[in-house]
Scaffold this motif. Sequence first.
Motif, PDB file in Angstrom:
ATOM      1  N   VAL A  69     -96.890 -88.863  15.573  1.00 51.20           N
ATOM      2  CA  VAL A  69     -96.906 -90.003  16.496  1.00 51.20           C
ATOM      3  C   VAL A  69     -95.729 -90.055  17.440  1.00 51.20           C
ATOM      4  O   VAL A  69     -94.563 -90.371  16.872  1.00 51.20           O
ATOM      5  N   PRO A  70     -95.684 -89.427  18.754  1.00 52.81           N
ATOM      6  CA  PRO A  70     -94.590 -89.446  19.631  1.00 52.81           C
ATOM      7  C   PRO A  70     -94.120 -90.553  20.332  1.00 52.81           C
ATOM      8  O   PRO A  70     -95.201 -91.513  20.506  1.00 52.81           O
ATOM      9  N   GLU A  71     -93.261 -90.672  20.847  1.00 50.79           N
ATOM     10  CA  GLU A  71     -92.790 -91.804  21.629  1.00 50.79           C
ATOM     11  C   GLU A  71     -91.599 -91.250  22.734  1.00 50.79           C
ATOM     12  O   GLU A  71     -90.835 -90.283  22.436  1.00 50.79           O
ATOM     13  N   VAL A  72     -91.818 -91.784  24.075  1.00 51.71           N
ATOM     14  CA  VAL A  72     -91.048 -91.064  25.163  1.00 51.71           C
ATOM     15  C   VAL A  72     -90.286 -92.285  25.677  1.00 51.71           C
ATOM     16  O   VAL A  72     -90.685 -93.226  25.827  1.00 51.71           O
ATOM     17  N   HIS A  73     -88.913 -91.776  25.802  1.00 55.52           N
ATOM     18  CA  HIS A  73     -87.884 -92.824  26.553  1.00 55.52           C
ATOM     19  C   HIS A  73     -87.256 -92.163  27.691  1.00 55.52           C
ATOM     20  O   HIS A  73     -86.802 -91.052  27.384  1.00 55.52           O
ATOM     21  N   TRP A  74     -86.913 -92.826  29.002  1.00 55.92           N
ATOM     22  CA  TRP A  74     -86.249 -92.526  30.009  1.00 55.92           C
ATOM     23  C   TRP A  74     -85.195 -93.487  30.040  1.00 55.92           C
ATOM     24  O   TRP A  74     -85.193 -94.619  29.942  1.00 55.92           O
ATOM     25  N   ARG A  75     -83.779 -93.174  30.247  1.00 51.50           N
ATOM     26  CA  ARG A  75     -82.741 -93.854  30.515  1.00 51.50           C
ATOM     27  C   ARG A  75     -81.653 -93.500  31.010  1.00 51.50           C
ATOM     28  O   ARG A  75     -81.559 -92.015  31.659  1.00 51.50           O
ATOM     29  N   ASP A  76     -80.498 -94.039  31.446  1.00 50.24           N
ATOM     30  CA  ASP A  76     -79.543 -93.586  32.100  1.00 50.24           C
ATOM     31  C   ASP A  76     -78.177 -93.504  31.084  1.00 50.24           C
ATOM     32  O   ASP A  76     -77.990 -94.686  30.337  1.00 50.24           O
ATOM     33  N   ALA A  77     -77.841 -92.334  30.978  1.00 53.38           N
ATOM     34  CA  ALA A  77     -76.947 -91.986  29.960  1.00 53.38           C
ATOM     35  C   ALA A  77     -75.747 -92.861  30.111  1.00 53.38           C
ATOM     36  O   ALA A  77     -75.249 -93.253  29.142  1.00 53.38           O
ATOM     37  N   ALA A  78     -75.262 -93.061  31.347  1.00 56.68           N
ATOM     38  CA  ALA A  78     -73.991 -93.963  31.506  1.00 56.68           C
ATOM     39  C   ALA A  78     -74.030 -95.234  31.117  1.00 56.68           C
ATOM     40  O   ALA A  78     -72.980 -95.939  30.968  1.00 56.68           O
ATOM     41  N   ALA A  79     -75.232 -95.714  31.139  1.00 55.12           N
ATOM     42  CA  ALA A  79     -75.485 -97.168  30.771  1.00 55.12           C
ATOM     43  C   ALA A  79     -75.506 -97.504  29.338  1.00 55.12           C
ATOM     44  O   ALA A  79     -75.486 -98.825  28.848  1.00 55.12           O
ATOM     45  N   VAL A  80     -75.576 -96.492  28.477  1.00 54.77           N
ATOM     46  CA  VAL A  80     -75.898 -96.841  26.825  1.00 54.77           C
ATOM     47  C   VAL A  80     -74.705 -97.625  26.339  1.00 54.77           C
ATOM     48  O   VAL A  80     -75.064 -98.410  25.515  1.00 54.77           O
ATOM     49  N   GLY A  81     -73.234 -97.198  26.446  1.00 51.05           N
ATOM     50  CA  GLY A  81     -72.500 -98.029  25.873  1.00 51.05           C
ATOM     51  C   GLY A  81     -72.232 -97.680  24.374  1.00 51.05           C
ATOM     52  O   GLY A  81     -72.424 -96.602  24.064  1.00 51.05           O
ATOM     53  N   SER A  82     -72.311 -98.766  23.331  1.00 54.51           N
ATOM     54  CA  SER A  82     -72.261 -98.501  22.130  1.00 54.51           C
ATOM     55  C   SER A  82     -73.415 -97.844  21.493  1.00 54.51           C
ATOM     56  O   SER A  82     -74.652 -98.150  21.989  1.00 54.51           O
ATOM     57  N   VAL A  83     -73.312 -96.855  20.709  1.00 47.57           N
ATOM     58  CA  VAL A  83     -74.264 -95.996  20.160  1.00 47.57           C
ATOM     59  C   VAL A  83     -74.914 -96.412  18.701  1.00 47.57           C
ATOM     60  O   VAL A  83     -73.893 -96.764  17.838  1.00 47.57           O
ATOM     61  N   ARG A  84     -76.104 -96.498  18.428  1.00 49.82           N
ATOM     62  CA  ARG A  84     -76.833 -96.717  17.334  1.00 49.82           C
ATOM     63  C   ARG A  84     -77.092 -95.649  16.433  1.00 49.82           C
ATOM     64  O   ARG A  84     -77.370 -94.498  16.988  1.00 49.82           O
ATOM     65  N   GLU A  85     -76.638 -95.423  15.175  1.00 48.61           N
ATOM     66  CA  GLU A  85     -76.695 -94.184  14.408  1.00 48.61           C
ATOM     67  C   GLU A  85     -78.339 -94.293  13.988  1.00 48.61           C
ATOM     68  O   GLU A  85     -78.871 -95.088  13.637  1.00 48.61           O
ATOM     69  N   ALA A  86     -78.840 -92.922  13.706  1.00 44.49           N
ATOM     70  CA  ALA A  86     -80.187 -92.576  13.560  1.00 44.49           C
ATOM     71  C   ALA A  86     -80.247 -93.256  11.895  1.00 44.49           C
ATOM     72  O   ALA A  86     -79.618 -92.946  11.159  1.00 44.49           O
ATOM     73  N   PRO A  87     -81.470 -94.125  11.558  1.00 43.28           N
ATOM     74  CA  PRO A  87     -81.768 -94.204  10.222  1.00 43.28           C
ATOM     75  C   PRO A  87     -82.172 -92.918   9.658  1.00 43.28           C
ATOM     76  O   PRO A  87     -82.418 -92.002  10.125  1.00 43.28           O
ATOM     77  N   PRO A  88     -81.980 -93.015   8.049  1.00 43.58           N
ATOM     78  CA  PRO A  88     -82.501 -91.967   7.298  1.00 43.58           C
ATOM     79  C   PRO A  88     -83.958 -91.308   7.639  1.00 43.58           C
ATOM     80  O   PRO A  88     -84.658 -92.237   8.046  1.00 43.58           O
ATOM     81  N   VAL A  89     -84.078 -90.017   7.471  1.00 42.87           N
ATOM     82  CA  VAL A  89     -85.489 -89.563   7.602  1.00 42.87           C
ATOM     83  C   VAL A  89     -86.408 -90.169   6.526  1.00 42.87           C
ATOM     84  O   VAL A  89     -86.090 -90.042   5.193  1.00 42.87           O
ATOM     85  N   PRO A  90     -87.399 -90.554   6.930  1.00 46.74           N
ATOM     86  CA  PRO A  90     -88.486 -91.280   5.996  1.00 46.74           C
ATOM     87  C   PRO A  90     -88.827 -90.013   5.094  1.00 46.74           C
ATOM     88  O   PRO A  90     -88.869 -89.047   5.288  1.00 46.74           O
ATOM     89  N   VAL A  91     -89.282 -90.589   3.832  1.00 44.23           N
ATOM     90  CA  VAL A  91     -90.144 -89.800   2.711  1.00 44.23           C
ATOM     91  C   VAL A  91     -91.253 -90.576   2.345  1.00 44.23           C
ATOM     92  O   VAL A  91     -91.390 -91.785   2.273  1.00 44.23           O
ATOM     93  N   PRO A  92     -92.087 -89.604   1.625  1.00 40.82           N
ATOM     94  CA  PRO A  92     -92.131 -88.401   1.685  1.00 40.82           C
ATOM     95  C   PRO A  92     -92.585 -87.710   3.288  1.00 40.82           C
ATOM     96  O   PRO A  92     -93.173 -88.382   4.154  1.00 40.82           O
ATOM     97  N   VAL A  93     -92.149 -86.534   3.602  1.00 45.45           N
ATOM     98  CA  VAL A  93     -92.562 -85.866   4.980  1.00 45.45           C
ATOM     99  C   VAL A  93     -92.987 -84.598   4.728  1.00 45.45           C
ATOM    100  O   VAL A  93     -92.138 -83.853   4.120  1.00 45.45           O
ATOM    101  N   PRO A  94     -94.005 -84.044   5.444  1.00 42.99           N
ATOM    102  CA  PRO A  94     -94.583 -82.767   5.041  1.00 42.99           C
ATOM    103  C   PRO A  94     -93.851 -81.821   5.608  1.00 42.99           C
ATOM    104  O   PRO A  94     -92.847 -82.033   6.645  1.00 42.99           O
TER     105      PRO A  94
END
Length: 272
Positions: free
Chosen positions: A105-130
């Motif tokens: 199930v995909p999700e698409v996002h468009w954004r302004d890179a310069a406006a991001v500011g502080s960055v969120r770390e990605a959460p751990p990959v869910p399990v189980p994953v094929p």
Amino acid sequence: MTRRTPPRPVDVEKLFPEVAPLRRQTVRLHPRAGRPTRRDSSVGGPLLWPEHQPWPQCPEHQGSPMVPVLQLHAADALGLVPFPQGCDLLQVLWCPRDHDGRWVVPEVHWRDAAAVGSVREAPPVPVPVPYGRVPKPCAVHPERAAEYPSWDLDEGLREALEPRFDLLEAETGWVYHHQLSTAPGTKLGGYPGWCQDPDWPDCAGCGKRMDHLLTVQSSEADALSRLTWTPVEDRGTACDGAGLKLGDMGGVYLFECRTCPGRPYEDRFDCS
């Protein structure tokens, strides 16, 4: 490293002038194993995701985070895809777990890179994953290439051309559908890398056929297509790209409407 697709081994438009008006440009992304940062364009690399924005969750699996699939700066789209006004960064994520009737199930996002500011770390990959649903971190090496429709040929035109396709294969060994027409691998724009019959979506808002945004393929090329589509710099080397295995080495295709507000998108998938 620059990646250069070699020219087709025969003059496609001279042999089949009927496909000349159907020529399209694609951006082959040529993902190769690397260590991209969140500031880089990448396949499977870290995203420049704003700290104030929640990380996307799968709508079908409560609390299951999506994983990064693509991050692409506008400069690496090489002018092929128009970015929304005020945006210069495309981000694609998906949920890699099993779903009812869908691989991801995909999700698409468009954004302004310069406006991001502080960055969120990605959460751990869910399990189980094929196996093969989470792309390995790859740098991208964008390159524009010309291509022609393969399975997207109009049925009547395909039937008219098949005898000449067969004659060319008999005389030279080159197979139009695999070696001369549509570029394989993960790419932006152009023709989707269908394994089966095309399944273009229409926009639910305006009813128009959507534009192809992105193909994410399991591999850079199959045994037939790699004979002519392997970049000059990669000849004689194994290129497994992002290490994906989508179904039976198939692909996920993203489409968007560039007319309706919010650029609604749809996804399709198939395999051999």
